[in-house]
Design an enzyme around this catalytic site. Structure first.
Site, PDB file in Angstrom:
ATOM      1  N   GLU A 129       2.342   8.078  -8.167  1.00 54.73           N
ATOM      2  CA  GLU A 129       1.958   8.903  -7.022  1.00 54.73           C
ATOM      3  C   GLU A 129       3.125   9.715  -6.489  1.00 54.73           C
ATOM      4  O   GLU A 129       4.268   9.250  -6.493  1.00 54.73           O
ATOM      5  CB  GLU A 129       1.509   7.999  -5.877  1.00 54.73           C
ATOM      6  CG  GLU A 129       0.129   7.496  -6.005  1.00 54.73           C
ATOM      7  CD  GLU A 129      -0.266   6.756  -4.743  1.00 54.73           C
ATOM      8  OE1 GLU A 129      -1.430   6.863  -4.361  1.00 54.73           O
ATOM      9  OE2 GLU A 129       0.593   6.099  -4.140  1.00 54.73           O
ATOM     10  N   CYS A 144       7.927  13.000  -1.608  1.00 56.82           N
ATOM     11  CA  CYS A 144       8.239  11.589  -1.833  1.00 56.82           C
ATOM     12  C   CYS A 144       7.904  11.246  -3.284  1.00 56.82           C
ATOM     13  O   CYS A 144       6.763  11.371  -3.711  1.00 56.82           O
ATOM     14  CB  CYS A 144       7.416  10.763  -0.859  1.00 56.82           C
ATOM     15  SG  CYS A 144       7.631   9.024  -1.130  1.00 56.82           S
ATOM     16  N   CYS A 151       6.478  -2.132 -10.001  1.00 52.11           N
ATOM     17  CA  CYS A 151       7.810  -2.573  -9.559  1.00 52.11           C
ATOM     18  C   CYS A 151       8.042  -3.996 -10.043  1.00 52.11           C
ATOM     19  O   CYS A 151       7.110  -4.804 -10.046  1.00 52.11           O
ATOM     20  CB  CYS A 151       7.896  -2.523  -8.028  1.00 52.11           C
ATOM     21  SG  CYS A 151       9.564  -2.809  -7.394  1.00 52.11           S
ATOM     22  N   CYS A 155       8.294  -7.956  -3.144  1.00 51.39           N
ATOM     23  CA  CYS A 155       8.412  -8.050  -1.690  1.00 51.39           C
ATOM     24  C   CYS A 155       7.021  -8.381  -1.134  1.00 51.39           C
ATOM     25  O   CYS A 155       6.034  -7.764  -1.521  1.00 51.39           O
ATOM     26  CB  CYS A 155       8.924  -6.735  -1.114  1.00 51.39           C
ATOM     27  SG  CYS A 155      10.490  -6.238  -1.849  1.00 51.39           S
ATOM     28  N   CYS A 158       4.496  -5.828   0.438  1.00 43.98           N
ATOM     29  CA  CYS A 158       4.322  -4.568  -0.282  1.00 43.98           C
ATOM     30  C   CYS A 158       3.264  -4.687  -1.367  1.00 43.98           C
ATOM     31  O   CYS A 158       3.328  -5.591  -2.210  1.00 43.98           O
ATOM     32  CB  CYS A 158       5.667  -4.169  -0.888  1.00 43.98           C
ATOM     33  SG  CYS A 158       5.540  -2.748  -1.966  1.00 43.98           S
ATOM     34  N   GLY A 207       8.130   1.907  -6.951  1.00 45.04           N
ATOM     35  CA  GLY A 207       9.239   1.429  -7.763  1.00 45.04           C
ATOM     36  C   GLY A 207      10.561   1.309  -7.033  1.00 45.04           C
ATOM     37  O   GLY A 207      10.713   1.769  -5.894  1.00 45.04           O
ATOM     38  N   GLU A 208      11.512   0.648  -7.675  1.00 41.68           N
ATOM     39  CA  GLU A 208      12.853   0.469  -7.115  1.00 41.68           C
ATOM     40  C   GLU A 208      13.794   1.435  -7.853  1.00 41.68           C
ATOM     41  O   GLU A 208      14.136   1.203  -9.022  1.00 41.68           O
ATOM     42  CB  GLU A 208      13.286  -0.994  -7.291  1.00 41.68           C
ATOM     43  CG  GLU A 208      14.758  -1.269  -7.023  1.00 41.68           C
ATOM     44  CD  GLU A 208      15.299  -0.654  -5.742  1.00 41.68           C
ATOM     45  OE1 GLU A 208      14.795  -0.961  -4.651  1.00 41.68           O
ATOM     46  OE2 GLU A 208      16.245   0.162  -5.831  1.00 41.68           O
ATOM     47  N   SER A 261      15.943  -0.966   2.629  1.00 35.36           N
ATOM     48  CA  SER A 261      14.799  -1.744   3.107  1.00 35.36           C
ATOM     49  C   SER A 261      15.336  -3.082   3.586  1.00 35.36           C
ATOM     50  O   SER A 261      15.522  -4.003   2.795  1.00 35.36           O
ATOM     51  CB  SER A 261      13.801  -1.956   1.966  1.00 35.36           C
ATOM     52  OG  SER A 261      13.212  -0.736   1.627  1.00 35.36           O
ATOM     53  N   HIS A 263      14.458  -5.190   6.749  1.00 33.62           N
ATOM     54  CA  HIS A 263      13.270  -5.997   7.089  1.00 33.62           C
ATOM     55  C   HIS A 263      13.513  -7.405   7.624  1.00 33.62           C
ATOM     56  O   HIS A 263      12.551  -8.076   8.023  1.00 33.62           O
ATOM     57  CB  HIS A 263      12.303  -6.078   5.897  1.00 33.62           C
ATOM     58  CG  HIS A 263      11.922  -4.745   5.336  1.00 33.62           C
ATOM     59  ND1 HIS A 263      11.639  -3.645   6.119  1.00 33.62           N
ATOM     60  CD2 HIS A 263      11.780  -4.315   4.044  1.00 33.62           C
ATOM     61  CE1 HIS A 263      11.344  -2.607   5.340  1.00 33.62           C
ATOM     62  NE2 HIS A 263      11.430  -2.988   4.095  1.00 33.62           N
ATOM     63  N   CYS A 381      -6.939   7.094  -0.732  1.00 32.44           N
ATOM     64  CA  CYS A 381      -6.254   6.928  -1.997  1.00 32.44           C
ATOM     65  C   CYS A 381      -6.225   5.454  -2.399  1.00 32.44           C
ATOM     66  O   CYS A 381      -6.318   5.121  -3.556  1.00 32.44           O
ATOM     67  CB  CYS A 381      -4.840   7.470  -1.901  1.00 32.44           C
ATOM     68  SG  CYS A 381      -4.101   7.673  -3.490  1.00 32.44           S
TER      69      CYS A 381
HETATM   70  N1  SAH Z   1      11.612   0.202  -3.687  1.00 33.62           N
HETATM   71  C1  SAH Z   1      12.285   0.962  -2.714  1.00 33.62           C
HETATM   72  C2  SAH Z   1      11.617   2.281  -2.367  1.00 33.62           C
HETATM   73  C3  SAH Z   1      10.119   2.298  -2.211  1.00 33.62           C
HETATM   74  S1  SAH Z   1       9.423   1.440  -0.889  1.00 33.62           S
HETATM   75  C4  SAH Z   1      12.517   0.141  -1.484  1.00 33.62           C
HETATM   76  O1  SAH Z   1      12.016  -0.976  -1.410  1.00 33.62           O
HETATM   77  O2  SAH Z   1      13.252   0.600  -0.621  1.00 33.62           O
HETATM   78  C5  SAH Z   1       9.531   2.544   0.517  1.00 33.62           C
HETATM   79  C6  SAH Z   1       9.528   1.775   1.857  1.00 33.62           C
HETATM   80  O3  SAH Z   1       8.207   1.270   2.188  1.00 33.62           O
HETATM   81  C7  SAH Z   1      10.434   0.568   1.841  1.00 33.62           C
HETATM   82  O4  SAH Z   1      11.210   0.526   3.014  1.00 33.62           O
HETATM   83  C8  SAH Z   1       9.438  -0.572   1.836  1.00 33.62           C
HETATM   84  O5  SAH Z   1      10.012  -1.744   2.305  1.00 33.62           O
HETATM   85  C9  SAH Z   1       8.332  -0.046   2.708  1.00 33.62           C
HETATM   86  N2  SAH Z   1       7.041  -0.759   2.590  1.00 33.62           N
HETATM   87  C10 SAH Z   1       6.511  -1.371   1.519  1.00 33.62           C
HETATM   88  N3  SAH Z   1       5.287  -1.872   1.800  1.00 33.62           N
HETATM   89  C11 SAH Z   1       5.019  -1.576   3.077  1.00 33.62           C
HETATM   90  C12 SAH Z   1       3.912  -1.797   3.942  1.00 33.62           C
HETATM   91  N4  SAH Z   1       2.847  -2.439   3.516  1.00 33.62           N
HETATM   92  N5  SAH Z   1       3.974  -1.328   5.206  1.00 33.62           N
HETATM   93  C13 SAH Z   1       5.064  -0.640   5.632  1.00 33.62           C
HETATM   94  N6  SAH Z   1       6.137  -0.394   4.865  1.00 33.62           N
HETATM   95  C14 SAH Z   1       6.130  -0.851   3.595  1.00 33.62           C
HETATM   96 FE1  SF4 Z   2       7.787  -2.536  -2.919  1.00 31.25          FE
HETATM   97 FE2  SF4 Z   2      10.254  -1.500  -2.857  1.00 31.25          FE
HETATM   98 FE3  SF4 Z   2       9.875  -4.179  -2.828  1.00 31.25          FE
HETATM   99 FE4  SF4 Z   2       9.335  -2.805  -5.055  1.00 31.25          FE
HETATM  100  S1  SF4 Z   2      11.344  -3.043  -4.063  1.00 31.25           S
HETATM  101  S2  SF4 Z   2       8.083  -4.414  -4.144  1.00 31.25           S
HETATM  102  S3  SF4 Z   2       8.570  -0.896  -4.224  1.00 31.25           S
HETATM  103  S4  SF4 Z   2       9.280  -2.695  -1.216  1.00 31.25           S
END
Ligand code: SAH
Ligand code: SF4
Length: 414
Positions: A129, A144, A151, A155, A158, A207-208, A261, A263, A381
């Site tokens: 996407e 974006c 991935c 997490c 996510c 993805g990361e 990220s 958290h 989506c």
């Molecule tokens: N993998 C990378 C980049 C993609 S995620 C990373 O983890 O940083 C982009 C952002 O969305 C990250 O900060 C992630 O922690 C956050 N994210 C993932 N799932 C989410 C959710 N369900 N609600 C809000 N933010 C979320």
């Molecule tokens: Fe989601 Fe980023 Fe964690 Fe992968 S690294 S699971 S994309 S929050």
């Protein structure tokens, strides 16, 4: 958050790009960055050095490299035939072995707030996407971009984390996501006056990115090259879950903005939410942030913090965060949790998010809240993707849900 597509939103599947150019069938047979069915290779994604070598092998000069680079990345042509200042003989020779590709659009949705989302299919049928989030107040916005299909990390909050990694995206597949967005907004050639709607790039899709660092690096180098797409590095942000060894390298080699990220304010909680923390705990992560090149000069690191009700949202968490990031030039972004089917978490109530932001501010840290953008199409989506999953055992987009909000805030901050 509603899961219903609003009446104002539009949703088209299998939509072809809006500009004239090769048709959909053509895209399918000449898909991005793999060999086409007829064995030809995509030029999109080749570095300048690779293009120089390729043309050098054909006996062509460096001047040709510049011309072709300009056609592909500044003018956005999608057919070698259109490179009109290149001799017919060379165009014919190139066309025998190469083409200029784009991924196939398998879905194209526009939100009532103008957020725009594409599902792109690559040569092997895998999809990722891409989202465009226009700035609310100015004529610009962020694209974006995804770095992987799925991935490897898991997490807990996510949705993408519930799915297995399918594969890394290639440099061509990464940069061509931006090029498709430009096709869609007719933003070729690269606007010379600096005013452009697609002004920023955020690596915050699926993805990361630091687990696919080299491909991401090559793609961003192409996107930032001043003779082509020409996005300044100040307008590029990469978000990572905290892949410590690659963080400093990314700063040194690319110098782009960094988002972490985060958290959680302590290892116990972060281990629970983000398994990568067991490998690279907070002390190491903060150390990498302190040494992020360029951090001290201007752009603060963005600490992303998803607000999970009853989990990480107490005032004491905010105070612990402020202590944790001491010595790191940073600001926070508080992200209301986007719920997805099967998730264990709830979003913190708005009043508590505001209180959390206030506590951080009292401790000396800015903490804007990322209010959701493109809500209608993101929900829609999600439905589209579950459909895709059943059919194609494909992926989903918890992260992509966050992406729209993230991108909007990053642009607003620049
Ligand atoms: N993998 C990378 C980049 C993609 S995620 C990373 O983890 O940083 C982009 C952002 O969305 C990250 O900060 C992630 O922690 C956050 N994210 C993932 N799932 C989410 C959710 N369900 N609600 C809000 N933010 C979320
Ligand atoms: Fe989601 Fe980023 Fe964690 Fe992968 S690294 S699971 S994309 S929050």
């Amino acid at each position: 958050m509603t899961d219903v597509l609003s009446e104002n939103a539009t949703q088209n599947t299998a939509a072809a790009p809006s500009q004239s150019g090769p048709n959909l069938t053509d895209f399918v047979t000449r898909a991005a960055n793999g060999k086409a069915a007829d064995g030809r290779r995509d030029l999109v994604g080749l570095s300048r050095d690779q293009l120089t070598e390729l043309l050098g092998d054909m006996g062509e000069s460096k001047f040709r490299v510049k011309q072709m680079w300009n056609w592909i990345y500044n003018r956005g042509v999608r057919d070698i035939e259109d490179m009109t200042n290149i001799s017919r003989k060379l165009r014919d020779r190139l066309s025998q072995d190469y083409y200029v590709g784009r991924p196939v659009l398998t879905a194209d949705q526009k939100s009532s707030d103008d957020t725009h989302k594409w599902l792109m299919k690559f040569h092997d049928g895998n999809e990722a996407e891409t989202v465009y989030i226009p700035d609310r107040n100015e004529d610009r916005g962020a694209v974006c971009i995804s770095s992987q299909v799925g991935c490897t990390l898991t997490c807990k909050f996510c949705h993408t984390g519930t799915q297995l990694l399918v594969r890394n995206l290639t440099p061509g597949e990464i940069v061509s996501q931006f090029m498709v967005a430009r096709d869609s907004y007719n933003e070729w050639p690269t606007p010379a006056n600096g005013i452009r709607r697609l002004s920023n790039i955020v690596m915050m899709g699926m993805g990361e990115p630091l687990f696919n660092y080299e491909n991401v690096r090559e793609a961003l180098k192409i996107a930032m090259d001043g003779d082509g797409i020409s996005i300044s590095r100040r307008r590029v942000t990469l978000s990572t879950s905290g892949v410590v060894p690659e963080i400093v390298r990314c700063g040194e080699e690319l110098g782009v903005g960094l988002a972490i990220s985060l958290h959680a304010p302590d290892d116990d909680l972060r281990n629970e939410l983000m398994p990568i923390n067991k490998k690279y705990p907070l002390k190491e992560l903060m150390n990498a942030c302190r040494h992020y090149p360029g951090m001290a000069n201007s752009r603060p690191i963005t600490m992303e913090y998803v607000m999970l009700k009853g989990v990480n949202d107490k005032p004491e968490h905010a105070r612990a965060l402020a202590k944790l990031v001491k010595g790191v030039h940073c600001k926070f972004n508080l992200i209301p949790f986007n719920k997805w089917p099967g998730s264990d978490y709830e979003c913190t109530p708005t009043a508590d998010i505001k209180r959390f932001a206030h506590t951080l501010l009292e401790c000396g840290y800015e903490a804007p809240i990322r209010w959701p953008r493109g809500r209608d199409i993101l929900a829609a989506c999600g439905q589209l993707k579950s459909e895709s999953q059943r059919q194609r055992k494909s992926r989903a987009g918890g992260c992509a849900k966050a992406s729209g909000d993230d991108a909007a805030n990053v642009v607003a901050a620049q």
